[in-house]
Enzyme design. Structure first.
Site, PDB file in Angstrom:
ATOM      1  N   SER A  41       0.833  -1.221  -0.001  1.00  0.00           N
ATOM      2  CA  SER A  41       0.052  -0.061  -0.004  1.00  0.00           C
ATOM      3  C   SER A  41       0.791   1.223  -0.028  1.00  0.00           C
ATOM      4  O   SER A  41       0.376   2.463  -0.509  1.00  0.00           O
ATOM      5  CB  SER A  41      -0.865   0.017   1.348  1.00  0.00           C
ATOM      6  OG  SER A  41      -0.265  -0.001   2.400  1.00  0.00           O
ATOM      7  N   ASP A  43      -2.278   8.834   7.259  1.00  0.00           N
ATOM      8  CA  ASP A  43      -3.374   8.008   8.062  1.00  0.00           C
ATOM      9  C   ASP A  43      -2.638   7.035   9.244  1.00  0.00           C
ATOM     10  O   ASP A  43      -1.683   7.381   9.648  1.00  0.00           O
ATOM     11  CB  ASP A  43      -4.279   7.036   7.117  1.00  0.00           C
ATOM     12  CG  ASP A  43      -3.377   6.143   6.255  1.00  0.00           C
ATOM     13  OD1 ASP A  43      -2.382   5.924   6.771  1.00  0.00           O
ATOM     14  OD2 ASP A  43      -3.996   5.669   5.265  1.00  0.00           O
ATOM     15  N   HIS A  60       0.539   5.107   6.713  1.00  0.00           N
ATOM     16  CA  HIS A  60       0.915   5.802   5.644  1.00  0.00           C
ATOM     17  C   HIS A  60       1.499   7.141   5.917  1.00  0.00           C
ATOM     18  O   HIS A  60       0.841   8.124   6.481  1.00  0.00           O
ATOM     19  CB  HIS A  60       0.205   5.629   4.425  1.00  0.00           C
ATOM     20  CG  HIS A  60      -0.274   4.135   4.165  1.00  0.00           C
ATOM     21  ND1 HIS A  60      -1.616   3.852   4.628  1.00  0.00           N
ATOM     22  CD2 HIS A  60       0.039   3.343   3.570  1.00  0.00           C
ATOM     23  CE1 HIS A  60      -1.819   2.582   4.510  1.00  0.00           C
ATOM     24  NE2 HIS A  60      -0.720   2.217   3.810  1.00  0.00           N
TER      25      HIS A  60
END
Length: 371
Positions: free
Chosen positions: A45, A330, A333
């Site tokens: 991600s 977040d 990340h």
């Protein structure tokens, strides 16, 4: 699909040309020189840009406020704006690399991004999120790409073309966060930290060798960052401080990967591997945030709960307004501001963060793919 077939033929013709001056403009003035023909991206991600959008997965970022500072809006990037590989692509003189699941036509001329949120080196990693594309499958997707190309070109010419491209690989974070550290996985009871690092590295070495056997020659391998300092881990601490236990957990893996970079460069003819010390990059930022322009280092800009890390960004949640001052976007990340800094350090940094050379030097290296 006709458009996809045409794109592969165009892709071939493009790769066979030497690195050239792009017709695209930077800021509407200067022509952009492409240091490499293309970049192929594999990872999780941290660098996914939309491959999970159509999967039955809980690991998605194709909704606002993700992409709030990105021109195209929410694309599947787990960031408010750029990812690290977006910045690297621009520094290489390339356009932003499209996701494998979405690429078509001329978008594919400069490479493909195969990364998938929740993916790991181990196939079982990330199963809590249901749908994801593990590294093994990402490699298979790349092989599927090559099968279509090679049929039109021939293996030898394809090897020469692919050998000039950059292969960026960033795996391992989920093997810790969404495997080893998860209570519903038996991994922690089966392996101590060093044993698990060895297990991961052995599998990783096989996978990277598979990419080499498919024609890759210029490798950029990104290590795992300071996982003990992400808001999700901070939220689990009574003091709200970084978990030294978690940070120490990934050190053996990073050490193994750095050694693997040396070993593979020495033993795979015509290949060069470099290691990006993301752990050190993050450490430098967190130790002296003001020098990098940051004032908030211990909470997510759009997360919920303690340290903004107990629940990640919810759809249409209003994020913080001073995003460029936040290290974390977040629960897991970094912000676009951090990604850009790390991308630039990876591209032209010293050997303390890019070993034994940086991406710019790798791009300019004249390798002999058929050796």
């Amino acid at each position: 699909m006709a458009s996809r077939s045409f794109s592969f033929l165009s892709f071939l013709a493009f790769l066979l040309l030497s690195s050239s001056v792009s017709g695209q403009e930077n800021g509407g003035t200067d022509a952009r020189r492409e240091l490499v023909p293309a970049m192929f991206i594999f990872g999780d991600s941290l660098i996914d840009n939309g491959n999970n959008n159509n999967l039955p997965s809980f690991a998605k970022a194709n909704y606002y406020p993700y992409g709030v500072d990105f021109d195209a809006g929410p694309t599947g990037r787990f960031s408010n704006g750029y990812t690290m590989v977006d910045e690297i692509a621009e520094l290489l003189g390339l356009p932003l690399i499209p996701a494998y699941s979405q690429a078509s036509g001329e978008q594919m001329l400069h490479g493909i991004n195969y990364a998938s949120a929740a993916a790991g080196i181990l196939d079982v990693t990330g199963r809590n999120f249901v749908g994801r594309i593990p590294f093994n499958q990402q490699i298979q997707n790349f092989e599927n790409t090559l099968d279509q190309i090679t049929g039109n070109l021939g293996a030898d010419e394809m090897a020469n073309a692919i050998g000039r491209c950059i292969f960026f690989v960033g795996m391992g974070s989920n093997d810790y966060l969404n495997n080893y550290l998860m209570p519903n996985y038996p991994t922690k009871n089966q392996y101590n930290p060093q044993q698990f690092a060895t297990l991961l590295t052995q599998q990783y070495t096989r996978q990277l060798t598979s990419l080499y056997n498919l024609g890759a020659r210029k490798f950029v391998i990104s290590g795992v960052g300071l996982l003990g300092c992400v808001p999700s881990i901070l939220a689990q601490s009574p003091t709200g401080r970084c978990s030294d236990t978690v940070n120490q957990l990934v050190i053996p893996f990073n050490a193994n990967v750095r050694s693997t970079v040396d070993n593979l460069s020495a033993n795979l003819p015509g290949a060069k591997f470099i290691y990006l010390d993301v752990y050190r990059m993050f450490q430098n930022i967190l130790n002296k945030p003001s020098q990098y322009g940051f004032s908030v280092i211990d909470r997510g800009c759009c997360g919920i709960g303690r340290n903004g890390g107990q629940i990640t960004c919810l759809p249409f949640q209003t994020p913080c307004s001073n995003r460029d001052q936040y290290v974390f976007w977040d629960a897991f990340h970094p912000t676009s501001a951090v990604n850009i800094i790390m991308g630039r350090e990876a591209f032209n940094g010293n050997t303390d963060v890019a070993y034994p050379m940086n991406i710019q030097q790798l791009a300019n290296l004249n390798l002999q793919p058929n050796n």
